[in-house]
Design a protein around this motif. Structure first.
Motif, PDB file in Angstrom:
ATOM      1  N   VAL A 217       1.038  -1.015  -0.165  1.00  0.00           N
ATOM      2  CA  VAL A 217       0.168  -0.069   0.170  1.00  0.00           C
ATOM      3  C   VAL A 217       0.884   1.302   0.200  1.00  0.00           C
ATOM      4  O   VAL A 217       2.136   1.137   0.356  1.00  0.00           O
ATOM      5  CB  VAL A 217      -0.829  -0.261   1.736  1.00  0.00           C
ATOM      6  CG1 VAL A 217      -0.044   0.100   2.685  1.00  0.00           C
ATOM      7  CG2 VAL A 217      -1.368   1.509   1.007  1.00  0.00           C
ATOM      8  N   ARG A 218       0.220   2.710  -0.839  1.00  0.00           N
ATOM      9  CA  ARG A 218       1.699   3.445  -1.193  1.00  0.00           C
ATOM     10  C   ARG A 218       0.730   4.831  -0.137  1.00  0.00           C
ATOM     11  O   ARG A 218      -0.002   5.442  -0.510  1.00  0.00           O
ATOM     12  CB  ARG A 218       1.938   3.644  -2.327  1.00  0.00           C
ATOM     13  CG  ARG A 218       3.061   4.719  -2.492  1.00  0.00           C
ATOM     14  CD  ARG A 218       2.918   5.009  -3.864  1.00  0.00           C
ATOM     15  NE  ARG A 218       2.241   5.758  -4.635  1.00  0.00           N
ATOM     16  CZ  ARG A 218       2.064   6.576  -5.596  1.00  0.00           C
ATOM     17  NH1 ARG A 218       3.233   6.511  -6.577  1.00  0.00           N
ATOM     18  NH2 ARG A 218       1.614   7.283  -6.389  1.00  0.00           N
ATOM     19  N   GLN A 219       0.936   4.321   1.143  1.00  0.00           N
ATOM     20  CA  GLN A 219       0.583   5.324   1.685  1.00  0.00           C
ATOM     21  C   GLN A 219       1.076   4.799   3.593  1.00  0.00           C
ATOM     22  O   GLN A 219       2.083   3.928   3.408  1.00  0.00           O
ATOM     23  CB  GLN A 219      -0.788   5.532   2.023  1.00  0.00           C
ATOM     24  CG  GLN A 219      -1.347   4.751   2.740  1.00  0.00           C
ATOM     25  CD  GLN A 219      -2.984   4.483   2.631  1.00  0.00           C
ATOM     26  OE1 GLN A 219      -3.827   4.877   1.986  1.00  0.00           O
ATOM     27  NE2 GLN A 219      -3.096   4.329   3.950  1.00  0.00           N
ATOM     28  N   ASP A 220       0.944   5.902   4.199  1.00  0.00           N
ATOM     29  CA  ASP A 220       1.668   5.287   5.624  1.00  0.00           C
ATOM     30  C   ASP A 220       0.248   4.989   6.394  1.00  0.00           C
ATOM     31  O   ASP A 220      -1.199   4.913   5.614  1.00  0.00           O
ATOM     32  CB  ASP A 220       2.032   6.373   6.254  1.00  0.00           C
ATOM     33  CG  ASP A 220       3.268   6.524   7.808  1.00  0.00           C
ATOM     34  OD1 ASP A 220       3.216   4.875   7.714  1.00  0.00           O
ATOM     35  OD2 ASP A 220       3.141   6.870   7.975  1.00  0.00           O
ATOM     36  N   LEU A 221       0.609   3.885   7.247  1.00  0.00           N
ATOM     37  CA  LEU A 221      -0.641   3.467   7.972  1.00  0.00           C
ATOM     38  C   LEU A 221      -0.357   3.840  10.159  1.00  0.00           C
ATOM     39  O   LEU A 221       0.755   4.496  10.282  1.00  0.00           O
ATOM     40  CB  LEU A 221      -0.624   2.261   8.400  1.00  0.00           C
ATOM     41  CG  LEU A 221      -0.289   1.182   7.161  1.00  0.00           C
ATOM     42  CD1 LEU A 221       0.373  -0.662   7.219  1.00  0.00           C
ATOM     43  CD2 LEU A 221      -1.720   1.133   6.163  1.00  0.00           C
ATOM     44  N   GLY A 222      -1.724   3.610  10.806  1.00  0.00           N
ATOM     45  CA  GLY A 222      -1.823   4.090  11.705  1.00  0.00           C
ATOM     46  C   GLY A 222      -0.546   3.638  12.767  1.00  0.00           C
ATOM     47  O   GLY A 222       0.021   4.289  13.717  1.00  0.00           O
TER      48      GLY A 222
ATOM     49  N   TRP B 270      -4.872  -2.825   0.193  1.00  0.00           N
ATOM     50  CA  TRP B 270      -3.942  -3.585  -0.367  1.00  0.00           C
ATOM     51  C   TRP B 270      -3.691  -3.989  -1.873  1.00  0.00           C
ATOM     52  O   TRP B 270      -4.691  -4.536  -2.343  1.00  0.00           O
ATOM     53  CB  TRP B 270      -2.912  -4.562   0.265  1.00  0.00           C
ATOM     54  CG  TRP B 270      -2.885  -3.819   2.065  1.00  0.00           C
ATOM     55  CD1 TRP B 270      -3.499  -3.339   3.220  1.00  0.00           C
ATOM     56  CD2 TRP B 270      -1.703  -4.007   2.728  1.00  0.00           C
ATOM     57  NE1 TRP B 270      -3.840  -3.159   4.235  1.00  0.00           N
ATOM     58  CE2 TRP B 270      -2.183  -4.320   4.021  1.00  0.00           C
ATOM     59  CE3 TRP B 270      -0.437  -3.942   2.319  1.00  0.00           C
ATOM     60  CZ2 TRP B 270      -1.170  -3.125   4.821  1.00  0.00           C
ATOM     61  CZ3 TRP B 270       0.746  -3.435   3.124  1.00  0.00           C
ATOM     62  CH2 TRP B 270      -0.226  -3.562   4.414  1.00  0.00           C
ATOM     63  N   GLU B 271      -2.693  -3.848  -2.636  1.00  0.00           N
ATOM     64  CA  GLU B 271      -2.341  -4.503  -3.565  1.00  0.00           C
ATOM     65  C   GLU B 271      -1.682  -5.596  -3.868  1.00  0.00           C
ATOM     66  O   GLU B 271      -0.193  -5.389  -3.059  1.00  0.00           O
ATOM     67  CB  GLU B 271      -2.460  -3.481  -4.701  1.00  0.00           C
ATOM     68  CG  GLU B 271      -0.799  -3.275  -4.605  1.00  0.00           C
ATOM     69  CD  GLU B 271      -0.845  -1.802  -5.536  1.00  0.00           C
ATOM     70  OE1 GLU B 271       0.180  -1.414  -6.226  1.00  0.00           O
ATOM     71  OE2 GLU B 271      -1.661  -0.746  -5.334  1.00  0.00           O
ATOM     72  N   PRO B 272      -1.354  -6.691  -4.703  1.00  0.00           N
ATOM     73  CA  PRO B 272      -0.877  -6.982  -4.398  1.00  0.00           C
ATOM     74  C   PRO B 272       0.712  -6.918  -5.151  1.00  0.00           C
ATOM     75  O   PRO B 272       0.466  -6.189  -6.160  1.00  0.00           O
ATOM     76  CB  PRO B 272      -1.448  -8.298  -5.708  1.00  0.00           C
ATOM     77  CG  PRO B 272      -2.713  -8.465  -5.707  1.00  0.00           C
ATOM     78  CD  PRO B 272      -2.450  -6.827  -5.261  1.00  0.00           C
ATOM     79  N   ALA B 273       1.724  -7.372  -4.882  1.00  0.00           N
ATOM     80  CA  ALA B 273       3.584  -7.218  -5.745  1.00  0.00           C
ATOM     81  C   ALA B 273       4.049  -7.997  -5.555  1.00  0.00           C
ATOM     82  O   ALA B 273       4.153  -8.920  -4.309  1.00  0.00           O
ATOM     83  CB  ALA B 273       3.752  -5.845  -4.659  1.00  0.00           C
TER      84      ALA B 273
ATOM     85  N   TYR C  48       4.768  -2.976   2.963  1.00  0.00           N
ATOM     86  CA  TYR C  48       4.656  -3.743   2.689  1.00  0.00           C
ATOM     87  C   TYR C  48       4.357  -4.992   3.162  1.00  0.00           C
ATOM     88  O   TYR C  48       4.939  -5.040   4.814  1.00  0.00           O
ATOM     89  CB  TYR C  48       6.200  -4.374   1.982  1.00  0.00           C
ATOM     90  CG  TYR C  48       6.551  -3.640   0.449  1.00  0.00           C
ATOM     91  CD1 TYR C  48       6.760  -4.041  -0.956  1.00  0.00           C
ATOM     92  CD2 TYR C  48       7.249  -2.894   0.697  1.00  0.00           C
ATOM     93  CE1 TYR C  48       6.638  -3.082  -1.536  1.00  0.00           C
ATOM     94  CE2 TYR C  48       7.245  -1.825  -0.174  1.00  0.00           C
ATOM     95  CZ  TYR C  48       7.824  -2.607  -1.691  1.00  0.00           C
ATOM     96  OH  TYR C  48       8.052  -1.593  -2.954  1.00  0.00           O
ATOM     97  N   ARG C  49       3.658  -6.169   3.368  1.00  0.00           N
ATOM     98  CA  ARG C  49       3.709  -6.899   3.921  1.00  0.00           C
ATOM     99  C   ARG C  49       3.751  -9.010   3.236  1.00  0.00           C
ATOM    100  O   ARG C  49       2.895  -9.119   2.604  1.00  0.00           O
ATOM    101  CB  ARG C  49       2.026  -7.150   5.036  1.00  0.00           C
ATOM    102  CG  ARG C  49       0.916  -7.199   4.204  1.00  0.00           C
ATOM    103  CD  ARG C  49      -0.411  -6.534   4.746  1.00  0.00           C
ATOM    104  NE  ARG C  49      -2.107  -6.815   3.910  1.00  0.00           N
ATOM    105  CZ  ARG C  49      -3.148  -6.477   4.492  1.00  0.00           C
ATOM    106  NH1 ARG C  49      -3.178  -6.476   5.850  1.00  0.00           N
ATOM    107  NH2 ARG C  49      -4.050  -6.870   4.330  1.00  0.00           N
TER     108      ARG C  49
END
Length: 822
Positions: A37-42, A62-65, A90-91
């Protein structure tokens, strides 16, 4: 297949061993199964918390990568927006099965941009600042702890959740500067490895391979560092050295007391070792084993023996003989993926360089992938590698500590590569702007500290910088700014200016020269802009010279950016370099077009277009000029493969140029011989292989036949010749020229009010697409950009139709937009 294509691609078909050091018996690239995901998380909890399928509150999406992966694969060359600089996550989930009793489980990052934090479930296990050096995170304890939790057994079904936060936000206290002429990319854009190691293992091995200038006596000294935490007692270490044919030529065994720091492992003497050189890159194999049985650790890599010398006020010598360094530069950047180049793409690029005749490369402006260095070793390409202290001035202690750390890591991680001859300390450090203070003495003090550190880490190699005159006395080798015929002066100034600079320093090497060219743009009078240039103004680049507006006359602003002009500039430089016996070498900037945030107004927005190949590996015409000077395998290339229509007066003689390394070439036009020309490198242009011929109105065929001994090679092209004059562009057309396997090529053309194609038109064009297809844009190429300047009154782009209906469009200011049904 015509020989010109063979000359480019023959080396691409060869197979080279990967030469990647084996640091453990079990190592796996973690390429698949990622989400991004191209952003920050909490916080990291948002990456690992339980999610119910179909829950609309499960945000962000989220998108596959697949790794390698770059935040900026497309937006770096988006003509309508600044590229993204910020955090991304990334996860994935790992299955951990370490086979070693009390072994370690590691994550080995080959590079990640630019600040990185690593989490096992919600536990932060490591972090790193710097986008280009390698680093390792030990996750052994965190994995063991998580395996004891209920979440491991229930929510994650026996798998280990791994989350990684990368961040390429702008930061004044981090190298490289955001003023740099390249993108500061974000993401896991190099390979990430899962590594299992036994309880006792070597973190690093330093192999110092030396030979005297005569090549009669070689020595190899091995030192090693054990990975912490350290075990108690001694460890049995076995060393073997195999020659290039695989024969064991030396071996040793010792019981080493384990302790902190570098430890002596072994030393050997070899009589007349086989020497590493560009023509014959002979590589020995080093094998180091620690321990025995199930806990055995193995290390295997290639090394080489060579002797290097930059003669003071003279040339470069390799193994006692002069070697003219024929070089180029590389940025880690490619169409559609940005920095996330795969190993096959890197291999293709490096072999393409070798096929052009390169024997030297400067890796600009940062430590690059180990894959690149391994290929330089095996292909025989000498290397200048540098840290990313690039522009902006000098920051505070955090900034300076990063530079020292990155220099240390670069030297230690690439110490064993025989290809490396220079450690670069900086680039354009005379360029202020990041900080209120620009103190030359403080910059000198820091430069001296880096120079001392490099020599402390590696006394056997040279140090260098490019373009910082007030520091040029500090490193061993200096390269000034010389851009004859582009940013300043004219290209015929090159030899005189270079000799003046050569005399001002102890050791001279010229890196960065050349000019921009818009692929597919050609000119009947490419040197016209030189008449505007004042002589005697020098050949350096100064503040504002890269701008397309204002300032004094210069080719970079007032020239036509044609491939025709660049070929002349390159041709002149290479001709002159053959007559400069004192020259150590030069490196063209760069090999491949690359993206940059500081050039939004270029014919392809946000692209530095100085490459001799496009961002997708498509060779430009200048590629073959280099081949004609630097290669020995017979080649021939008629100028103008991407120039469909020439123009001029009826009956006018037009110059036809052929680039070849053969002794003699015969040209046929429309089946008629135009005579044989003999090659003479000092006969400019095209080393005397040029003909003045009258072309027929309409289609003309050209065939060049080159003879070198008993070998004959040839090249053919077809061009149309137009004598009808045109006015200013008044209307557009858009047609589909080809479609294969669902990939359509569409072409826009510019015509005047009378319907005559405007063959010198450079109007801005903007392509669009509506419907079910996909416009293949944001690639940073002349045929892969939705906003692009025309080349000779035309431009193309491709559409993936998906077998369904779309409508393409093209627009240009002052003209009616046109549409095309696909």
């Amino acid at each position: 297949m015509r020989f010109r294509r063979c000359a480019v691609y023959i080396l691409l078909l060869l197979s080279f061993s990967s030469n990647i050091p084996v640091f453990a018996q079990q190592q796996t690239r973690l390429n698949a199964g990622w989400e991004f995901v191209r952003q920050d998380l909490g916080g990291v909890w948002e990456a690992v918390r339980p999610v119910t399928a179909g829950n609309p509150e499960s945000v962000p999406l989220w998108e596959p990568a697949t790794l390698p992966h770059c935040f900026n694969a497309r937006d770096a060359v988006d003509p309508d927006a600044n590229y993204y600089q910020g955090p991304g996550w990334y996860r994935t989930q790992l299955t951990i099965q370490n086979p070693y009793a009390n072994g370690r489980t590691l994550l080995h990052f080959e590079g990640a941009g630019q600040k990185t934090r690593v989490f096992i479930h919600t536990t932060e296990v490591g972090s790193h600042v710097g986008g280009y050096d390698e680093w390792t995170v030990d996750i052994t304890q965190a994995v063991a702890d998580f395996q004891k939790t209920d979440a491991f057994k229930t929510q994650f079904k026996g798998k280990i959740p791994l989350s990684i936060r990368c961040d390429n936000s702008r930061d004044l206290e981090m190298m490289p500067s955001d003023l740099s002429d390249f993108n500061i990319y974000g993401g896991l854009y190099r390979y990430l490895n899962l590594v299992y190691e036994p309880a006792v293992s070597l973190e690093r091995i330093a192999a110092k391979a030396e030979v005297d200038a005569a090549g009669k006596l070689g020595t190899l000294t091995l030192k090693g560092v054990f990975r912490e935490p350290l075990a108690d007692g001694n460890e049995l270490v076995n060393v073997q050295l195999l020659d290039p044919k695989g024969k064991v030529v030396a071996k040793a065994q010792a019981s080493i007391a384990i302790k902190t720091g570098e430890l002596d492992l072994a030393s050997f003497r070899l009589k007349a070792p086989r020497l590493w050189a560009p023509e014959h890159p002979e590589l020995y194999t080093l094998e180091v084993t620690t321990g025995s049985g199930p806990g055995q650790f193995k290390h295997r890599e290639k090394i080489g023996f060579r002797h290097i010398e930059f003669v003071e006020h003279g040339p470069f010598r390799l193994n006692g003989q002069r070697l003219l360094l024929r070089g180029t530069h590389r940025h880690e950047d490619h169409a559609g993926v940005a920095a996330a180049m795969t190993e096959p793409q890197i291999r293709q690029e490096m072999r393409l360089m070798k096929s052009m005749g390169v024997n030297f490369i400067r890796l600009g402006h940062y430590q690059q992938s180990r894959i690149v260095l391994n290929l330089c070793d095996s292909l025989g390409i000498v290397v200048w590698e540098e840290i990313p202290w690039c522009r902006g001035g000098l920051g505070g202690e955090i900034y300076q500590a990063q530079g020292r750390r990155m220099l240390t890591n670069m030297v230690q991680q690439h110490y064993n590569h025989p290809a490396v001859i220079i450690w670069g300390l900086g680039n354009e450090n005379d360029w202020p702007g990041d900080f209120p203070e620009f103190d030359k003495e403080k910059i000198r003090t820091y430069m001296k500290s880096l120079n001392d550190l490099a020599h402390q880490l590696d006394p056997a190699r040279y140090t260098a910088i490019r373009r910082c005159d007030f520091c040029k006395d500090i490193p061993d080798v200096y390269s000034p700014s010389i851009w004859a015929g582009w940013y300043r002066g004219i290209y015929t100034d090159y030899k005189e200016v270079t000799e003046q600079e050569f005399k001002s320093v102890k050791r001279f090497l010229h890196v960065e020269w050349g000019g921009d060219s818009h692929a597919g743009r050609h000119s009947e009078n490419p040197d016209n802009a030189l008449a505007k240039i004042s002589r005697g103004q020098g050949a350096d680049e100064r503040a504002g010279d890269a701008s397309l507006f204002g300032g004094s006359a210069r080719v970079s602003k007032d020239g036509d950016w044609s491939e025709s002009y660049l070929c002349n500039l390159v041709d002149w430089h290479l001709k002159e370099q053959e007559t400069m016996p004192w020259l150590s070498g030069a490196a063209y900037w760069p090999f491949k077009d690359f993206s940059t945030p500081v050039r939004p107004d270029n014919p392809i927005p946000y692209m530095n277009q100085k490459g001799v190949v496009e961002r997708d590996f498509t060779p430009k015409e200048a590629f073959y000029v280099f081949q004609s000077y630097w290669t020995t395998a017979p080649m021939v290339h008629i100028y103008g493969h991407s120039w469909p229509v020439r123009w001029g007066e009826a009956g006018e003689q037009k110059m036809v140029k052929v680039y070849s390394n053969a002794a003699a070439v015969e040209l046929f036009v429309n089946g008629q011989s135009q005579g044989v020309k003999k090659r003479n490198s000092q006969d400019f242009p095209a080393a005397g292989l040029r003909w003045l011929v009258k072309l027929n109105e309409g289609e003309n065929t050209f065939r060049a036949v080159a003879r070198q001994g008993k070998t004959t090679v040839q090249d053919e092209i077809t061009q149309r010749y137009q004598t009808t004059k045109w006015g200013k562009p008044a209307k557009l057309t858009l047609t589909k020229t080809t479609e294969t396997s669902g990939l359509a090529t569409i072409e826009a053309k510019l015509f005047d009010a009378q319907g005559v194609q405007c063959l010198d038109a450079a109007s801005w064009l903007r392509f669009g697409l509506t419907g079910d297809g996909v416009l293949l844009d944001n690639l940073g190429t002349s045929s892969g950009s939705r906003k692009v300047q025309a080349y000779n009154g035309r431009a193309i782009i491709r559409v993936r139709t998906n077998g369904r209906h779309s409508v393409a469009s093209v627009a240009s200011e002052g003209m009616e937009t046109v549409f095309l049904n696909l």
